[in-house]
Design an enzyme around this catalytic site. Structure first.
Site, PDB file in Angstrom:
ATOM      1  N   SER A  30       0.824  -1.220   0.000  1.00 49.60           N
ATOM      2  CA  SER A  30       0.000   0.000   0.000  1.00 49.60           C
ATOM      3  C   SER A  30       0.852   1.261   0.000  1.00 49.60           C
ATOM      4  O   SER A  30       1.683   1.456   0.873  1.00 49.60           O
ATOM      5  CB  SER A  30      -0.871   0.071   1.266  1.00 49.60           C
ATOM      6  OG  SER A  30      -1.636  -1.071   1.405  1.00 49.60           O
ATOM      7  N   HIS A  61      -7.381   1.499  -8.984  1.00 50.87           N
ATOM      8  CA  HIS A  61      -6.179   0.991  -8.316  1.00 50.87           C
ATOM      9  C   HIS A  61      -5.301   0.340  -9.352  1.00 50.87           C
ATOM     10  O   HIS A  61      -5.801  -0.365 -10.225  1.00 50.87           O
ATOM     11  CB  HIS A  61      -6.580  -0.062  -7.282  1.00 50.87           C
ATOM     12  CG  HIS A  61      -6.203   0.301  -5.893  1.00 50.87           C
ATOM     13  ND1 HIS A  61      -5.951  -0.626  -4.920  1.00 50.87           N
ATOM     14  CD2 HIS A  61      -6.046   1.502  -5.294  1.00 50.87           C
ATOM     15  CE1 HIS A  61      -5.659  -0.017  -3.797  1.00 50.87           C
ATOM     16  NE2 HIS A  61      -5.717   1.279  -3.991  1.00 50.87           N
ATOM     17  N   HIS A  83      -5.631  -8.868  -1.264  1.00 45.77           N
ATOM     18  CA  HIS A  83      -5.711  -9.086   0.188  1.00 45.77           C
ATOM     19  C   HIS A  83      -6.836 -10.055   0.525  1.00 45.77           C
ATOM     20  O   HIS A  83      -7.886 -10.047  -0.118  1.00 45.77           O
ATOM     21  CB  HIS A  83      -5.983  -7.758   0.915  1.00 45.77           C
ATOM     22  CG  HIS A  83      -4.909  -6.742   0.753  1.00 45.77           C
ATOM     23  ND1 HIS A  83      -4.928  -5.808  -0.263  1.00 45.77           N
ATOM     24  CD2 HIS A  83      -3.785  -6.504   1.467  1.00 45.77           C
ATOM     25  CE1 HIS A  83      -3.851  -5.048  -0.161  1.00 45.77           C
ATOM     26  NE2 HIS A  83      -3.139  -5.441   0.878  1.00 45.77           N
ATOM     27  N   TYR A  85      -8.770  -9.821   3.037  1.00 46.24           N
ATOM     28  CA  TYR A  85      -9.949  -9.079   3.511  1.00 46.24           C
ATOM     29  C   TYR A  85     -10.822  -8.555   2.368  1.00 46.24           C
ATOM     30  O   TYR A  85     -11.966  -8.160   2.586  1.00 46.24           O
ATOM     31  CB  TYR A  85      -9.548  -7.922   4.447  1.00 46.24           C
ATOM     32  CG  TYR A  85      -8.711  -6.828   3.806  1.00 46.24           C
ATOM     33  CD1 TYR A  85      -9.270  -5.916   2.912  1.00 46.24           C
ATOM     34  CD2 TYR A  85      -7.371  -6.692   4.105  1.00 46.24           C
ATOM     35  CE1 TYR A  85      -8.515  -4.923   2.320  1.00 46.24           C
ATOM     36  CE2 TYR A  85      -6.591  -5.698   3.532  1.00 46.24           C
ATOM     37  CZ  TYR A  85      -7.165  -4.828   2.646  1.00 46.24           C
ATOM     38  OH  TYR A  85      -6.407  -3.865   2.048  1.00 46.24           O
ATOM     39  N   GLU A  86     -10.291  -8.570   1.153  1.00 47.18           N
ATOM     40  CA  GLU A  86     -11.110  -8.132   0.010  1.00 47.18           C
ATOM     41  C   GLU A  86     -12.107  -9.216  -0.395  1.00 47.18           C
ATOM     42  O   GLU A  86     -12.994  -8.958  -1.211  1.00 47.18           O
ATOM     43  CB  GLU A  86     -10.216  -7.810  -1.188  1.00 47.18           C
ATOM     44  CG  GLU A  86      -9.335  -6.580  -0.972  1.00 47.18           C
ATOM     45  CD  GLU A  86      -8.399  -6.340  -2.149  1.00 47.18           C
ATOM     46  OE1 GLU A  86      -8.820  -5.674  -3.108  1.00 47.18           O
ATOM     47  OE2 GLU A  86      -7.258  -6.830  -2.107  1.00 47.18           O
ATOM     48  N   ALA A 113       2.627  -1.975   4.431  1.00 52.90           N
ATOM     49  CA  ALA A 113       2.392  -0.945   5.432  1.00 52.90           C
ATOM     50  C   ALA A 113       1.962  -1.673   6.700  1.00 52.90           C
ATOM     51  O   ALA A 113       1.211  -2.641   6.635  1.00 52.90           O
ATOM     52  CB  ALA A 113       1.296  -0.008   4.960  1.00 52.90           C
ATOM     53  N   MET A 211      -2.069  -6.632   7.492  1.00 56.62           N
ATOM     54  CA  MET A 211      -3.130  -7.443   6.891  1.00 56.62           C
ATOM     55  C   MET A 211      -2.688  -8.154   5.611  1.00 56.62           C
ATOM     56  O   MET A 211      -3.519  -8.490   4.770  1.00 56.62           O
ATOM     57  CB  MET A 211      -4.337  -6.548   6.579  1.00 56.62           C
ATOM     58  CG  MET A 211      -4.840  -5.737   7.755  1.00 56.62           C
ATOM     59  SD  MET A 211      -6.211  -4.675   7.264  1.00 56.62           S
ATOM     60  CE  MET A 211      -6.303  -3.532   8.664  1.00 56.62           C
ATOM     61  N   SER A 212      -1.390  -8.364   5.450  1.00 56.35           N
ATOM     62  CA  SER A 212      -0.925  -8.987   4.197  1.00 56.35           C
ATOM     63  C   SER A 212       0.325  -9.818   4.433  1.00 56.35           C
ATOM     64  O   SER A 212       0.616 -10.220   5.557  1.00 56.35           O
ATOM     65  CB  SER A 212      -0.638  -7.884   3.171  1.00 56.35           C
ATOM     66  OG  SER A 212       0.475  -7.112   3.566  1.00 56.35           O
ATOM     67  N   ASN A 235       1.917   3.892  11.073  1.00 46.56           N
ATOM     68  CA  ASN A 235       1.159   4.426  12.222  1.00 46.56           C
ATOM     69  C   ASN A 235       1.540   3.605  13.440  1.00 46.56           C
ATOM     70  O   ASN A 235       2.020   2.469  13.303  1.00 46.56           O
ATOM     71  CB  ASN A 235      -0.356   4.284  11.965  1.00 46.56           C
ATOM     72  CG  ASN A 235      -0.753   2.840  11.679  1.00 46.56           C
ATOM     73  OD1 ASN A 235      -0.566   2.347  10.561  1.00 46.56           O
ATOM     74  ND2 ASN A 235      -1.253   2.155  12.682  1.00 46.56           N
ATOM     75  N   HIS A 247      -7.067   5.151   7.368  1.00 47.04           N
ATOM     76  CA  HIS A 247      -6.385   4.675   6.160  1.00 47.04           C
ATOM     77  C   HIS A 247      -5.657   5.831   5.448  1.00 47.04           C
ATOM     78  O   HIS A 247      -4.553   5.643   4.923  1.00 47.04           O
ATOM     79  CB  HIS A 247      -7.395   4.015   5.216  1.00 47.04           C
ATOM     80  CG  HIS A 247      -6.790   3.560   3.931  1.00 47.04           C
ATOM     81  ND1 HIS A 247      -5.824   2.577   3.872  1.00 47.04           N
ATOM     82  CD2 HIS A 247      -6.986   3.968   2.648  1.00 47.04           C
ATOM     83  CE1 HIS A 247      -5.457   2.407   2.615  1.00 47.04           C
ATOM     84  NE2 HIS A 247      -6.150   3.232   1.853  1.00 47.04           N
TER      85      HIS A 247
HETATM   86  N1  HPA Z   1      -2.960  -2.581  11.600  1.00 51.00           N
HETATM   87  C1  HPA Z   1      -3.097  -3.440  10.580  1.00 51.00           C
HETATM   88  N2  HPA Z   1      -2.695  -3.180   9.354  1.00 51.00           N
HETATM   89  C2  HPA Z   1      -2.099  -2.004   9.133  1.00 51.00           C
HETATM   90  C3  HPA Z   1      -1.926  -1.052  10.143  1.00 51.00           C
HETATM   91  C4  HPA Z   1      -2.377  -1.367  11.458  1.00 51.00           C
HETATM   92  O1  HPA Z   1      -2.257  -0.582  12.411  1.00 51.00           O
HETATM   93  N3  HPA Z   1      -1.305   0.011   9.575  1.00 51.00           N
HETATM   94  C5  HPA Z   1      -1.132  -0.281   8.261  1.00 51.00           C
HETATM   95  N4  HPA Z   1      -1.602  -1.507   7.985  1.00 51.00           N
END
Ligand code: HPA
Length: 272
Positions: A30, A61, A83, A85-86, A113, A211-212, A235, A247
């Site tokens: 990402s 995308h 992903h 989750y998609e 990320a 998440m990946s 983050n 996001h």
């Molecule tokens: N959690 C899960 N996936 C993420 C995060 C997070 O804080 N930041 C970027 N991808």
């Protein structure tokens, strides 16, 4: 159609378009896809043109493979990944990795990320993944094993290659980019974690959450491909700072530091 047939169909389609044999695969996470635009003599194939590839869900995308040269090496890059989750099955999530391996890659560099769990991290930092925790209860190898591709029971002791980690650290020093090293914990998403889940993750040994990546890394290990994983800490994970997770902030931070990551990866490629 059986899996190997579908895989070969995709591989042959790409081979007919480009005869360059890539030795290194890149999965660009990402906000980190712009490294794909630095590839020399690029040959671009949109995912939607490749037979049997999952179809990207998000309009606008980028979802494409780029074959060419980077850091003097023949590479194939995924600009955009699938992903769990998609709503894709894990078989679909990892299909492009199997295709890249079929095209010849011996090494895979994965980026993502991630949320920082280690309180010594700050947004914008990078973490070399030294190991992972699969916290989802899911695994892309569940089901009948395809013996032509790899063994039923896969050793994950060195899921992330020690020599590639050492190389990444050397390049980091050379370009004066500080690098953390830590454990990535995979949650399915799409929710971010709760503060309690993050406390749990820390107790269990996670340095970052995301998440990946883990499904792709499992497949690389199944097929004997060496992995280097790099997380961009976009983050601090939930509950560490007194602010909600967004996001937009993940994307903003990854864009802010992507040039450094690109420099790191090009430096690593040129010394591989
Ligand atoms: N959690 C899960 N996936 C993420 C995060 C997070 O804080 N930041 C970027 N991808």
């Amino acid at each position: 159609m059986d899996y190997i047939k579908r895989l070969n169909e995709s591989i042959h389609y790409i081979r007919e378009k480009s005869n360059l044999v890539p030795s290194i695969g890149l999965i660009l996470g990402s906000g980190l896809g712009s490294l794909g635009d630095k590839i020399d003599d690029p040959f671009i194939i949109p995912y939607k043109e490749i037979p049997n590839f999952p179809t990207p869900t998000v309009e606008g995308h980028k979802g494409q493979l780029i074959i060419g040269q980077l850091g003097g090496k023949n590479v194939i890059a995924m600009q955009g990944r699938f992903h769990y989750y998609e709503g894709y099955s894990l078989e679909q999530v990892v299909f492009p990795v199997r295709v890249m391996i079929g095209l010849g890659i011996k090494n895979l560099i994965v980026t993502n990320a991630a949320g920082g769990v280690d309180e010594n991290f700050s947004p914008g930092d990078f973490m070399i993944i030294k190991d992972h925790i699969n916290f989802t209860g899911q695994n892309p190898l569940i089901g009948k094993n395809i013996d032509e591709l790899g063994p039923r029971f896969v050793d994950m002791t060195n899921a992330y290659d020690k020599e590639l980690i050492a190389l990444a650290k050397r390049v980091g020093k050379k370009i004066e980019l500080p690098l953390h090293e830590g454990v990535y914990m995979w949650f399915t998403g799409p929710t971010y974690e709760t503060p309690s889940e993050i406390r749990m993750a820390r107790i269990l040994g996670a340095s970052a959450v995301g998440m990946s990546t883990v499904p792709e890394v499992i497949i690389a290990n199944h097929q004997g491909v060496k992995v280097l994983g790099i997380s961009c800490i976009t983050n601090m994970a939930a509950g560490i700072l007194d602010q909600p997770l967004k996001h937009e902030e993940v994307v903003r931070i990854s864009h802010m530091v992507k040039d450094k990551l690109e420099q790191l990866i090009i430096g690593i490629l040129s010394e591989m």
